[in-house]
Every structure is written in structure tokens, then in C-alpha cells.
Enzyme design. Structure first.
Site, mmCIF file in Angstrom:
data_model
loop_
_atom_site.group_PDB
_atom_site.id
_atom_site.type_symbol
_atom_site.label_atom_id
_atom_site.label_comp_id
_atom_site.label_asym_id
_atom_site.label_seq_id
_atom_site.Cartn_x
_atom_site.Cartn_y
_atom_site.Cartn_z
ATOM 1 N N GLY A 233 0.854 7.303 -17.369
ATOM 2 C CA GLY A 233 -0.139 6.734 -17.493
ATOM 3 C C GLY A 233 -1.093 6.152 -18.601
ATOM 4 O O GLY A 233 -1.291 6.273 -19.512
ATOM 5 N N SER A 234 -2.459 5.665 -18.294
ATOM 6 C CA SER A 234 -3.690 5.208 -19.273
ATOM 7 C C SER A 234 -3.708 6.353 -19.790
ATOM 8 O O SER A 234 -3.967 7.979 -19.484
ATOM 9 C CB SER A 234 -4.759 4.896 -18.577
ATOM 10 O OG SER A 234 -5.844 5.599 -17.501
ATOM 11 N N THR A 235 -4.253 6.140 -21.107
ATOM 12 C CA THR A 235 -4.498 7.254 -22.210
ATOM 13 C C THR A 235 -6.880 7.551 -21.701
ATOM 14 O O THR A 235 -6.300 9.138 -21.709
ATOM 15 C CB THR A 235 -5.209 6.721 -23.832
ATOM 16 O OG1 THR A 235 -4.029 6.006 -24.230
ATOM 17 C CG2 THR A 235 -5.867 7.828 -24.859
ATOM 18 N N VAL A 237 -6.803 8.018 -18.275
ATOM 19 C CA VAL A 237 -6.944 9.213 -17.275
ATOM 20 C C VAL A 237 -6.264 10.597 -18.040
ATOM 21 O O VAL A 237 -6.104 11.803 -17.596
ATOM 22 C CB VAL A 237 -5.917 8.256 -16.411
ATOM 23 C CG1 VAL A 237 -5.721 9.328 -15.227
ATOM 24 C CG2 VAL A 237 -6.448 7.984 -15.454
ATOM 25 N N GLY A 238 -5.626 10.608 -18.822
ATOM 26 C CA GLY A 238 -4.386 11.126 -19.576
ATOM 27 C C GLY A 238 -5.807 11.853 -19.942
ATOM 28 O O GLY A 238 -5.234 13.354 -20.642
ATOM 29 N N GLU A 256 2.498 11.017 -21.533
ATOM 30 C CA GLU A 256 2.625 9.544 -21.850
ATOM 31 C C GLU A 256 2.528 8.227 -21.142
ATOM 32 O O GLU A 256 1.700 8.035 -20.581
ATOM 33 C CB GLU A 256 4.272 9.521 -22.011
ATOM 34 C CG GLU A 256 5.093 8.717 -22.298
ATOM 35 C CD GLU A 256 5.380 7.131 -21.517
ATOM 36 O OE1 GLU A 256 4.787 6.460 -22.546
ATOM 37 O OE2 GLU A 256 6.550 7.255 -21.322
ATOM 38 N N CYS A 290 3.937 0.287 -21.152
ATOM 39 C CA CYS A 290 3.316 1.354 -22.226
ATOM 40 C C CYS A 290 3.823 1.525 -23.840
ATOM 41 O O CYS A 290 2.958 0.804 -24.465
ATOM 42 C CB CYS A 290 3.202 3.047 -21.859
ATOM 43 S SG CYS A 290 3.854 2.846 -20.397
HETATM 44 P P1 ADP Z 1 -3.027 2.630 -14.497
HETATM 45 O O1 ADP Z 1 -4.327 2.480 -15.173
HETATM 46 O O2 ADP Z 1 -2.104 1.967 -15.070
HETATM 47 O O3 ADP Z 1 -3.270 1.971 -13.089
HETATM 48 P P2 ADP Z 1 -2.978 5.273 -14.344
HETATM 49 O O4 ADP Z 1 -3.908 6.476 -15.875
HETATM 50 O O5 ADP Z 1 -4.846 4.777 -13.834
HETATM 51 O O6 ADP Z 1 -2.793 4.395 -14.240
HETATM 52 O O7 ADP Z 1 -2.544 5.918 -13.210
HETATM 53 C C1 ADP Z 1 -1.196 6.454 -13.213
HETATM 54 C C2 ADP Z 1 -1.135 7.493 -12.318
HETATM 55 O O8 ADP Z 1 -2.807 8.449 -12.297
HETATM 56 C C3 ADP Z 1 -1.234 7.139 -10.864
HETATM 57 O O9 ADP Z 1 -0.453 8.036 -9.955
HETATM 58 C C4 ADP Z 1 -3.070 7.877 -10.208
HETATM 59 O O10 ADP Z 1 -3.194 8.245 -8.849
HETATM 60 C C5 ADP Z 1 -3.440 9.065 -11.611
HETATM 61 N N1 ADP Z 1 -4.679 9.331 -11.156
HETATM 62 C C6 ADP Z 1 -5.435 8.412 -11.901
HETATM 63 N N2 ADP Z 1 -6.702 9.183 -11.577
HETATM 64 C C7 ADP Z 1 -6.491 10.471 -11.617
HETATM 65 C C8 ADP Z 1 -7.258 11.647 -12.013
HETATM 66 N N3 ADP Z 1 -9.022 11.809 -12.295
HETATM 67 N N4 ADP Z 1 -6.265 13.328 -11.864
HETATM 68 C C9 ADP Z 1 -4.963 12.924 -11.760
HETATM 69 N N5 ADP Z 1 -4.618 12.058 -11.552
HETATM 70 C C10 ADP Z 1 -4.621 10.484 -11.720
#
Ligand code: ADP
Length: 489
Positions: A233-235, A237-238, A256, A290
Site C-alpha cells: 500500500g502507500s508509504t 500507511v507503511g 511493498e 506501485c
Molecule cells: P491507498 O492509500 O492506496 O488506499 P492504503 O495504503 O491506504 O492504500 O491501504 C492499503 C491497505 O492498508 C488497505 O487494506 C487499507 O485498509 C489498509 N490500511 C490503511 N490504513 C491502515 C492502518 N493504519 N493500519 C493497517 N492497515 C491499514
């Protein structure tokens, strides 16, 4: 409109379909017309606790899963792959309905995911340790053991492949798991869960809990019995996940994350072919990738021709109903749609030259015209930030040294491409660019055997290939004392 039957909308825990403890549900939206496809059970803390408990029980040393021969694990995975194959069209249509990608692409992603499952099925009984020439009267060996209960947090851009990329190596390693699909695209994860059950995996080995990131996702990252998190997912949230992973216990993490990948076209390239490769690199999956090659660097001698060509290809890209024969469907949701349009506005106001697209398509659904900006400067926000939409930025460069530094001038390091007929230049590029994948005269060629992952802010760890399974294994060293033999005098 194609009618797709949505069969599963509940949580999948311990091989059973259950409501959320709170009984709450959330809607999943069709990005073609913003209509509600279905209401899905909304997991939160108590559901995550139940799912992790099931996974923990399934990981007990005496459980059917842990006492099963590794070769049998492989056979179950092959069965799952066969079931996926038998339902490939259905899975593809469900994916298209939920995330808007062209159905023929969704179908090829299902087949791709099957290759990943089969690749790792073959590895299940080939996980080898080492014998070590340790000092002293001992014999030392390493055992490679499953890391434990895994949390797989999945994004919405490639829901089936991203789930399989995590589930397959984890199963081969002998782990148990809880999958949290993205809130935008929960449906195919649940359909795959049904196949997991049908294939005969014991209860608790794979659990699927849809829900939101800030609730269900977060809950997984703080759960004390989760041993490992793998996230795509996004950096942004990573970063949150990495911090959370260290809060309660020391969870292993593989991440990733985002990218802003460069693709460099040298003067000696066939310009038409290069423009096609660069177009696919930037616009695959409506730019929601990505690895998207969204920064196209073109050497001065072919720059003008390349820009004309790139604009022409973008203008003729077929965008529309993803169930038709198109190359691009709608963006995933209103948030991303608005974000991409904002970047388009930004590109226009900061002085980049818009040579194709530059606006939404139609008035309904989240469709955006493939957009090409030329004369982009490195400092512009459209040049530096991950957009995750159908926008290609074209830059002019003069020398090899210059373009390497510019390609590397990014916080990201996921993918990079080079188009040239000069092998020395291509290999030198591959050595000097700091990215997890380098493609030469192609782009985004990712197979079950080739590891992917990022340098810098693009993540930690690798998925796919030999590297992919290492993320789900712990190494245990066993040292055995041997009798001391008398020496010859
Ligand atoms: P995008 O910004 O592309 O929507 P995210 O990185 O926000 O992607 O989300 C990717 C995944 O991470 C999704 O399954 C989302 O629900 C999950 N997610 C978002 N925020 C959190 C968090 N704080 N903790 C755990 N998982 C999360």
C-alpha cells in the site's frame, strides 16, 4: 451491464461464514457508476481477535496443518490453483465489478496468480536448511520454520494477485494467516476464501476479515499473537504499520510501498517501440500501480518525436466500460479520482505542457483521460509525488551521467526501466540505479520467479521467487554435541 453474482459478503473465520460481532456492514461501490454492489460485513477489533485466535489454534504444533507433510501442503495449494482456474472468468468479472479494471486484464491477473500459487506449491517440500562446519566437536544444522501467524494487508489496485503473492508463500512455508482486503475491494478475497475451504485447507489456516484500515487493519498490526505483517500500500500507511509492528511485540514486516519509477529512453532506441513501452509502463491499470513508470526521461535527440508519439498513443487509448474491450476503466473511487484531477490541475499551473488528456472523461463514473505532460521539470510536484493515476510525465535529458542522478533523485526506489540497444549502457544503468527491479527494453515484466520490492521508501523485503518465501520463514540453528574421538599421537 454484465450481471455478476456476489456470493460471499460475510467474514471468513475458521472456515465459517460469520457476521461481524458488531453486526455492522459497509458498502462496496462500483466505480463505473458509483452504484452500491453489495454490503459486506465490517470487521473490527473483536473480529480480528477471533480470526487471529483461529489462526493461532491452526498453528498449534499438534494441529492438522502443522502435522501435515509439507508435500501435502503443496497438494492442497495445487488443488486451490485448479479451483481458481475453473472459476477464472467468474473471479475476473467479480474483480472488474469491484475495482473497475478491464475484464480481460482481470482475467489475466487471475491466471498470473495461479502461476504464483503453483510456483509456491512446488516449493512447499523443498524448504532446505544448511549443515554448518561449526568449530568444536559438534554438528550444526539450520531448520527453516514457518514464522507463525501472518497478517496480510492487501491494497485495492491488484486485489487477487496481491493476496496470492502473500498467501501462497505463507502457505508453502506452513504459516497460518488473517487476510484483510482493502475496503474498496473486498469481494474477490472472499471468493478466494470459499475456494480455500473447498480445496480442503483445515479451519483457521486462512481467515479473511474485510474492514477499514483504521479499524480492522490497525487492529491486526497491534494484535499480540500476530508474528508477521506483510503489507502492500502507500508509504504513508507503511510507516504507520512499521511503527505499530514494534509496539506490542516484535512483528516481522515486509512492506511493498509507493513508487515514482523512472523509465529512460536513449537516442539509439526505436522511438515508436519505446513510446509504446513507456505508455504501457505509465498507464497500466489506469496508472494505479506501485511500479508505474510514471517518469519518462527521453534523450534530447529523440525528444520531440517521442513526445508526439506518446501524445498520439495516449489519445487513442480506449477508455470506457471495463466489461467492454477497453484498455482502461475508471479510477477506483472518488477520493483517488479527485486526487488525480488535482494533480492534473497542478501540472497545468506549474508550467508543464499538457499534450494529451488533461480532464475527466464523460460525466459519470471515475473515468480520466490518459494524460501526458511534456517538458516536466524535476522540482515540480507532479515529478516528485506518487500520483497513482493515468498521468505520464516526460522529461528531457542530455547525458548518461545526468540521467542516472536524476533517476535516483527520488525517495522511492521500486522499479526502473531503460530502453537502449547498447548493452553496456543498459547494464551500467542497471548497476547504478537504486531500485528493486530494473527492466531493460521492457517494463513491468514480473513473473512468479522474479522477486519484486523496493529500495528506500518503497519498502522492505521482497515478494515472489526464492526471496518471497524467505519472508515467511524463521531460521533455527540446532547444534548437536558429538563424542570426542581420541587423536592420533
Ligand atoms: P491507498 O492509500 O492506496 O488506499 P492504503 O495504503 O491506504 O492504500 O491501504 C492499503 C491497505 O492498508 C488497505 O487494506 C487499507 O485498509 C489498509 N490500511 C490503511 N490504513 C491502515 C492502518 N493504519 N493500519 C493497517 N492497515 C491499514
Amino acid at each position: 451491464m454484465v450481471k455478476v453474482d456476489v456470493k460471499y459478503t460475510k467474514l471468513f473465520i475458521n472456515n465459517e461464514w460469520v457476521d461481524a460481532v458488531s453486526k455492522k456492514t459497509f458498502t462496496t461501490i462500483n466505480p463505473q457508476d458509483e452504484s452500491v454492489i453489495a454490503r459486506v460485513a465490517e470487521g473490527d477489533d473483536p473480529d480480528i481477535d477471533k480470526a487471529v485466535e483461529a489462526a493461532k489454534k491452526a498453528f498449534h504444533r499438534c494441529s492438522p496443518w502443522r502435522t501435515m507433510d509439507a508435500s501435502q501442503r503443496g497438494l492442497l495449494m495445487l488443488k486451490l490453483a485448479d479451483l481458481m482456474e475453473s472459476q477464472a472468468r467468474y473471479l475476473a468479472e467479480l474483480e472488474t465489478l469491484d475495482c473497475g479494471k478491464p475484464v480481460k486484464e482481470a482475467e489475466s491477473e487471475v491466471y498470473y496468480s495461479i502461476t504464483v500459487l503453483r510456483f509456491y506449491a512446488g516449493k512447499a517440500d523443498k524448504i532446505l536448511g544448511n549443515t554448518i562446519p561449526a568449530d568444536g566437536e559438534v554438528l550444526s544444522i539450520t531448520l527453516r520454520e514457518p514464522v507463525g501467524v501472518c497478517a496480510h494487508i492487501i491494497p485495492w489496485n491488484y486485489p487477487i494477485p496481491m493476496m496470492v503473492l502473500k498467501v501462497a508463500p505463507a502457505l508453502a512455508a506452513g504459516c497460518t494467516m488473517v487476510v484483510k482486503p482493502a475496503e474498496q475491494t473486498p469481494l474477490t478475497a472472499l471468493a478466494l476464501a470459499a475456494l480455500v475451504k473447498e480445496a480442503g485447507f483445515p479451519p483457521g489456516v486462512v481467515n479473511v476479515v474485510p474492514g477499514f484500515g483504521a479499524t480492522a487493519g490497525k487492529s491486526l498490526t497491534y494484535q499480540p499473537y500476530v508474528d508477521k505483517i506483510s503489507f502492500t500500500g502507500s508509504t504513508r500507511v507503511g510507516r504507520i504499520i512499521m511503527a505499530a509492528a514494534a509496539a506490542v511485540n516484535i512483528k516481522r514486516v515486509s512492506l511493498e510501498l509507493g513508487g515514482k519509477s523512472p523509465l529512460v529512453v536513449f537516442d539509439d532506441a526505436d522511438v515508436e517501440k519505446a513510446a509504446q513501452i513507456a505508455h504501457a509502463a505509465a498507464f497500466a491499470n489506469a496508472g494505479q500501480s506501485c511500479c508505474a513508470g510514471s517518469r519518462t526521461y527521453v534523450q534530447a535527440g529523440v525528444y520531440d518525436r517521442f513526445v508526439r508519439e506518446a501524445g498520439e498513443i495516449a489519445r487513442t487509448r480506449a477508455v470506457g466500460n471495463p466489461f467492454d474491450d477497453v484498455q482502461q476503466g475508471p479510477q477506483i473511487d472518488k477520493t483517488m479520482f479527485d486526487k488525480v484531477l488535482e494533480y492534473i490541475k497542478l501540472g497545468k499551473t506549474c508550467g508543464a505542457r499538457c499534450v494529451a488528456g488533461g480532464e475527466r472523461l464523460g460525466t459519470k463514473g471515475f473515468y480520466i483521460k490518459p494524460t501526458v505532460f511534456a517538458d516536466v521539470q524535476d522540482h515540480m510536484r507532479i515529478a516528485r509525488e506518487e500520483i497513482f493515476g493515468p498521468i505520464q510525465c516526460i522529461f528531457k535529458f542530455d547525458t548518461f551521467e545526468e540521467v542516472i542522478d536524476r533517476a535516483n533523485d527520488s525517495h522511492y526506489g521500486l522499479g526502473a526501466g531503460v530502453i537502449t540497444n547498447d548493452i553496456t549502457r543498459a547494464l551500467s544503468f542497471a548497476k547504478q540505479v537504486r531500485s528493486g527491479s530494473i527492466w531493460v527494453n521492457t517494463y513491468d515484466h514480473v513473473t512468479s520467479q522474479t522477486p519484486i520490492g523496493g529500495f528506500k521508501n518503497s519498502g522492505i523485503g521482497r515478494e515472489l521467487g526464492e526471496e518471497g518465501i524467505k519472508q515467511y520463514l524463521e531460521s533455527k540453528t540446532v547444534t548437536i554435541s558429538l563424542p570426542k574421538f581420541p587423536q592420533f599421537s
